[in-house]
Write a protein that holds these residues in place. Structure first.
Motif, PDB file in Angstrom:
ATOM      1  N   MET A   1       0.914  -1.334  -0.084  1.00 19.06           N
ATOM      2  CA  MET A   1       0.176  -0.074  -0.124  1.00 19.06           C
ATOM      3  C   MET A   1       0.794   1.094   0.085  1.00 19.06           C
ATOM      4  O   MET A   1       1.961   1.274   0.626  1.00 19.06           O
ATOM      5  CB  MET A   1      -0.901  -0.167   1.233  1.00 19.06           C
ATOM      6  N   VAL A   2       0.678   2.200  -0.733  1.00 22.14           N
ATOM      7  CA  VAL A   2       1.069   3.512  -1.119  1.00 22.14           C
ATOM      8  C   VAL A   2       0.506   4.496   0.069  1.00 22.14           C
ATOM      9  O   VAL A   2      -0.692   4.591   0.066  1.00 22.14           O
ATOM     10  CB  VAL A   2       1.239   4.125  -2.382  1.00 22.14           C
ATOM     11  N   GLY A   3       1.318   5.194   0.918  1.00 25.99           N
ATOM     12  CA  GLY A   3       0.916   6.260   1.648  1.00 25.99           C
ATOM     13  C   GLY A   3       0.320   5.403   3.051  1.00 25.99           C
ATOM     14  O   GLY A   3       0.554   4.399   3.263  1.00 25.99           O
ATOM     15  N   ASP A   4      -0.343   6.433   3.884  1.00 27.25           N
ATOM     16  CA  ASP A   4      -1.036   5.832   5.133  1.00 27.25           C
ATOM     17  C   ASP A   4      -2.022   5.085   4.736  1.00 27.25           C
ATOM     18  O   ASP A   4      -2.867   4.951   3.831  1.00 27.25           O
ATOM     19  CB  ASP A   4      -1.111   6.939   6.002  1.00 27.25           C
ATOM     20  N   SER A   5      -2.766   4.585   5.719  1.00 32.38           N
ATOM     21  CA  SER A   5      -4.036   3.793   5.725  1.00 32.38           C
ATOM     22  C   SER A   5      -5.119   4.542   5.740  1.00 32.38           C
ATOM     23  O   SER A   5      -6.105   3.740   5.538  1.00 32.38           O
ATOM     24  CB  SER A   5      -4.094   2.285   6.793  1.00 32.38           C
ATOM     25  N   SER A   6      -5.227   5.518   5.945  1.00 29.27           N
ATOM     26  CA  SER A   6      -6.514   6.265   6.226  1.00 29.27           C
ATOM     27  C   SER A   6      -6.913   6.654   4.810  1.00 29.27           C
ATOM     28  O   SER A   6      -6.296   6.994   3.938  1.00 29.27           O
ATOM     29  CB  SER A   6      -6.284   7.635   6.969  1.00 29.27           C
ATOM     30  N   GLY A   7      -8.299   7.001   4.800  1.00 33.77           N
ATOM     31  CA  GLY A   7      -8.824   7.752   3.444  1.00 33.77           C
ATOM     32  C   GLY A   7      -8.155   9.040   3.095  1.00 33.77           C
ATOM     33  O   GLY A   7      -8.203   9.426   1.936  1.00 33.77           O
ATOM     34  N   LEU A   8      -7.820   9.705   4.057  1.00 34.57           N
ATOM     35  CA  LEU A   8      -7.093  11.001   3.766  1.00 34.57           C
ATOM     36  C   LEU A   8      -5.554  10.797   3.226  1.00 34.57           C
ATOM     37  O   LEU A   8      -5.457  11.607   2.111  1.00 34.57           O
ATOM     38  CB  LEU A   8      -6.885  11.679   5.155  1.00 34.57           C
ATOM     39  N   GLY A   9      -5.222   9.755   3.449  1.00 33.90           N
ATOM     40  CA  GLY A   9      -3.881   9.312   2.604  1.00 33.90           C
ATOM     41  C   GLY A   9      -4.033   9.253   1.148  1.00 33.90           C
ATOM     42  O   GLY A   9      -3.277   9.572   0.447  1.00 33.90           O
ATOM     43  N   VAL A  10      -5.004   8.518   0.921  1.00 37.67           N
ATOM     44  CA  VAL A  10      -5.399   8.238  -0.469  1.00 37.67           C
ATOM     45  C   VAL A  10      -5.710   9.430  -1.282  1.00 37.67           C
ATOM     46  O   VAL A  10      -5.412   9.469  -2.356  1.00 37.67           O
ATOM     47  CB  VAL A  10      -6.552   7.110  -0.722  1.00 37.67           C
ATOM     48  N   GLU A  11      -6.479  10.149  -0.545  1.00 43.87           N
ATOM     49  CA  GLU A  11      -7.056  11.465  -1.102  1.00 43.87           C
ATOM     50  C   GLU A  11      -5.742  12.378  -1.249  1.00 43.87           C
ATOM     51  O   GLU A  11      -5.629  12.798  -2.681  1.00 43.87           O
ATOM     52  CB  GLU A  11      -7.952  12.167  -0.514  1.00 43.87           C
ATOM     53  N   ARG A  12      -4.893  12.344  -0.655  1.00 44.32           N
ATOM     54  CA  ARG A  12      -3.621  13.266  -0.694  1.00 44.32           C
ATOM     55  C   ARG A  12      -2.838  12.517  -1.879  1.00 44.32           C
ATOM     56  O   ARG A  12      -2.278  13.213  -2.726  1.00 44.32           O
ATOM     57  CB  ARG A  12      -2.772  13.021   0.544  1.00 44.32           C
ATOM     58  N   SER A  13      -2.735  11.112  -2.085  1.00 48.35           N
ATOM     59  CA  SER A  13      -2.141  10.418  -3.329  1.00 48.35           C
ATOM     60  C   SER A  13      -2.852  10.824  -4.698  1.00 48.35           C
ATOM     61  O   SER A  13      -2.152  11.220  -5.551  1.00 48.35           O
ATOM     62  CB  SER A  13      -1.943   9.098  -3.254  1.00 48.35           C
ATOM     63  N   VAL A 137      -2.559   5.877 -10.543  1.00 44.96           N
ATOM     64  CA  VAL A 137      -2.901   5.882 -11.817  1.00 44.96           C
ATOM     65  C   VAL A 137      -3.536   4.351 -12.158  1.00 44.96           C
ATOM     66  O   VAL A 137      -4.804   4.347 -12.501  1.00 44.96           O
ATOM     67  CB  VAL A 137      -2.083   6.208 -13.089  1.00 44.96           C
ATOM     68  N   ALA A 138      -2.761   3.304 -11.658  1.00 40.52           N
ATOM     69  CA  ALA A 138      -3.342   1.968 -11.810  1.00 40.52           C
ATOM     70  C   ALA A 138      -4.510   1.677 -11.171  1.00 40.52           C
ATOM     71  O   ALA A 138      -5.601   1.159 -11.824  1.00 40.52           O
ATOM     72  CB  ALA A 138      -2.144   0.818 -11.453  1.00 40.52           C
ATOM     73  N   ALA A 139      -4.570   2.279  -9.786  1.00 43.80           N
ATOM     74  CA  ALA A 139      -5.711   2.067  -9.153  1.00 43.80           C
ATOM     75  C   ALA A 139      -7.015   2.615  -9.790  1.00 43.80           C
ATOM     76  O   ALA A 139      -8.031   2.336  -9.695  1.00 43.80           O
ATOM     77  CB  ALA A 139      -5.529   2.360  -7.543  1.00 43.80           C
ATOM     78  N   LEU A 140      -6.880   3.938 -10.152  1.00 44.30           N
ATOM     79  CA  LEU A 140      -7.965   4.673 -10.732  1.00 44.30           C
ATOM     80  C   LEU A 140      -8.430   3.817 -11.841  1.00 44.30           C
ATOM     81  O   LEU A 140      -9.724   4.110 -12.119  1.00 44.30           O
ATOM     82  CB  LEU A 140      -7.460   6.061 -11.452  1.00 44.30           C
ATOM     83  N   ASP A 184     -12.889   6.026  -1.064  1.00 41.93           N
ATOM     84  CA  ASP A 184     -12.893   4.590  -0.147  1.00 41.93           C
ATOM     85  C   ASP A 184     -12.550   3.358  -1.187  1.00 41.93           C
ATOM     86  O   ASP A 184     -11.614   2.539  -0.582  1.00 41.93           O
ATOM     87  CB  ASP A 184     -14.271   4.401   0.441  1.00 41.93           C
ATOM     88  N   ALA A 185     -13.093   3.452  -2.158  1.00 44.16           N
ATOM     89  CA  ALA A 185     -12.653   2.327  -3.098  1.00 44.16           C
ATOM     90  C   ALA A 185     -11.320   2.230  -3.535  1.00 44.16           C
ATOM     91  O   ALA A 185     -10.565   1.273  -3.670  1.00 44.16           O
ATOM     92  CB  ALA A 185     -13.596   2.213  -4.567  1.00 44.16           C
ATOM     93  N   LEU A 186     -10.612   3.435  -3.809  1.00 45.85           N
ATOM     94  CA  LEU A 186      -9.380   3.705  -4.123  1.00 45.85           C
ATOM     95  C   LEU A 186      -8.472   2.976  -3.172  1.00 45.85           C
ATOM     96  O   LEU A 186      -7.363   2.466  -3.147  1.00 45.85           O
ATOM     97  CB  LEU A 186      -9.193   4.968  -4.682  1.00 45.85           C
ATOM     98  N   GLN A 187      -8.695   3.499  -2.049  1.00 43.22           N
ATOM     99  CA  GLN A 187      -8.114   3.031  -0.680  1.00 43.22           C
ATOM    100  C   GLN A 187      -7.950   1.633  -0.481  1.00 43.22           C
ATOM    101  O   GLN A 187      -7.116   0.840  -0.133  1.00 43.22           O
ATOM    102  CB  GLN A 187      -8.615   3.811   0.583  1.00 43.22           C
ATOM    103  N   ARG A 188      -9.341   0.697  -0.755  1.00 39.81           N
ATOM    104  CA  ARG A 188      -9.399  -0.507  -0.705  1.00 39.81           C
ATOM    105  C   ARG A 188      -8.370  -0.927  -1.882  1.00 39.81           C
ATOM    106  O   ARG A 188      -7.798  -2.097  -1.669  1.00 39.81           O
ATOM    107  CB  ARG A 188     -10.689  -1.185  -1.009  1.00 39.81           C
ATOM    108  N   ILE A 189      -8.250  -0.659  -3.090  1.00 41.08           N
ATOM    109  CA  ILE A 189      -7.746  -1.242  -4.248  1.00 41.08           C
ATOM    110  C   ILE A 189      -6.127  -0.893  -3.954  1.00 41.08           C
ATOM    111  O   ILE A 189      -5.511  -1.906  -4.134  1.00 41.08           O
ATOM    112  CB  ILE A 189      -8.105  -0.422  -5.471  1.00 41.08           C
ATOM    113  N   MET A 190      -5.765   0.126  -3.149  1.00 40.23           N
ATOM    114  CA  MET A 190      -4.305   0.340  -3.001  1.00 40.23           C
ATOM    115  C   MET A 190      -3.706  -0.429  -1.893  1.00 40.23           C
ATOM    116  O   MET A 190      -2.602  -0.955  -2.071  1.00 40.23           O
ATOM    117  CB  MET A 190      -3.857   1.744  -3.024  1.00 40.23           C
ATOM    118  N   ARG A 191      -4.827  -0.832  -1.054  1.00 41.15           N
ATOM    119  CA  ARG A 191      -4.252  -1.827   0.120  1.00 41.15           C
ATOM    120  C   ARG A 191      -4.012  -3.190  -0.356  1.00 41.15           C
ATOM    121  O   ARG A 191      -3.179  -4.051   0.111  1.00 41.15           O
ATOM    122  CB  ARG A 191      -5.416  -1.851   1.156  1.00 41.15           C
ATOM    123  N   SER A 192      -5.030  -3.711  -1.345  1.00 40.86           N
ATOM    124  CA  SER A 192      -4.930  -4.847  -1.962  1.00 40.86           C
ATOM    125  C   SER A 192      -3.816  -5.196  -2.610  1.00 40.86           C
ATOM    126  O   SER A 192      -3.458  -6.170  -2.948  1.00 40.86           O
ATOM    127  CB  SER A 192      -5.903  -5.515  -2.384  1.00 40.86           C
TER     128      SER A 192
END
Length: 193
Positions: A1-13, A137-140, A184-192
């Motif tokens: 996973m890139v960044g931290d595990s919070s939704g805020l980290g995904v949004e920042r990414s 970009v891949a997760a998008l 939220d979905a992007l965060q799940r994708i990036m975690r996986s």
């Protein structure tokens, strides 16, 4: 996973990645004067619209076709536009709608053919991005089309909720809830991954 595990980290990414791409485009657009003719507009906005389409359809050749169709439509309606700003809005909406049509046709085609994974990103475009940006970009690309549209228009297009609603033909509330679900979905994708 890139960044931290919070939704805020995904949004920042997402914001960093699409903001980086937006900055590349706006730097060249700001260097030129405000578009006065269709030719000026084409020179100044074509690559920005192509990048927008690539983020939506994930295929450079198809993105070029979508943008060409958008400019053809703009040419047909040029005399009815108020000003250059209206022309840019027209182009953006035409690119979003053209991308939607492409995605609908792809879905229909997949129903009749076995699915295949196209290598849509060029080596050059990915090489310009850091590993974090590549992951975003891949997760998008894995998001449903509407969610991808909203995030791309927000963070790459730098549009307000009202402008996104206008470009996509949905309400501001739908834009807001779609963006939240998309992050939220992007965060799940990036975690996986």
């Amino acid at each position: 996973m890139v960044g931290d595990s919070s939704g805020l980290g995904v949004e920042r990414s997402v914001e960093r990645t699409l903001g980086h791409l937006r900055a590349l485009d706006t730097a060249s657009a700001e260097a030129a004067e405000r578009p006065l003719t269709l030719e000026d507009l084409y020179r100044q906005q074509r690559m920005r619209m192509v990048r927008l389409a690539i983020l939506l359809v994930d295929d450079p050749a198809t993105a070029e076709d979508v943008v060409q169709e958008a400019f053809t439509g703009l040419y047909r309606n040029w005399s009815g536009l108020r000003d250059a700003k209206a022309a840019i809005g027209y182009l953006r909406t035409a690119v979003v709608n053209g991308s939607r049509s492409v995605l609908r046709r792809r879905k229909t085609a997949r129903e009749y053919q076995p699915p295949h994974q196209a290598d849509a990103r060029s080596a050059e475009s990915l090489a310009m991005l850091t590993a974090e940006h590549q992951a975003v970009v891949a997760a998008l690309a894995e998001l449903p089309p509407r969610q991808r549209e909203v995030l791309v228009l927000r963070y790459y297009g730098d549009l307000s909720e009202a402008e996104i609603a206008e470009a996509t033909g949905v309400s501001k509330g739908t834009v807001k809830s779609t963006a939240s679900r998309a992050l939220d979905a992007l965060q799940r994708i990036m975690r996986s991954h």
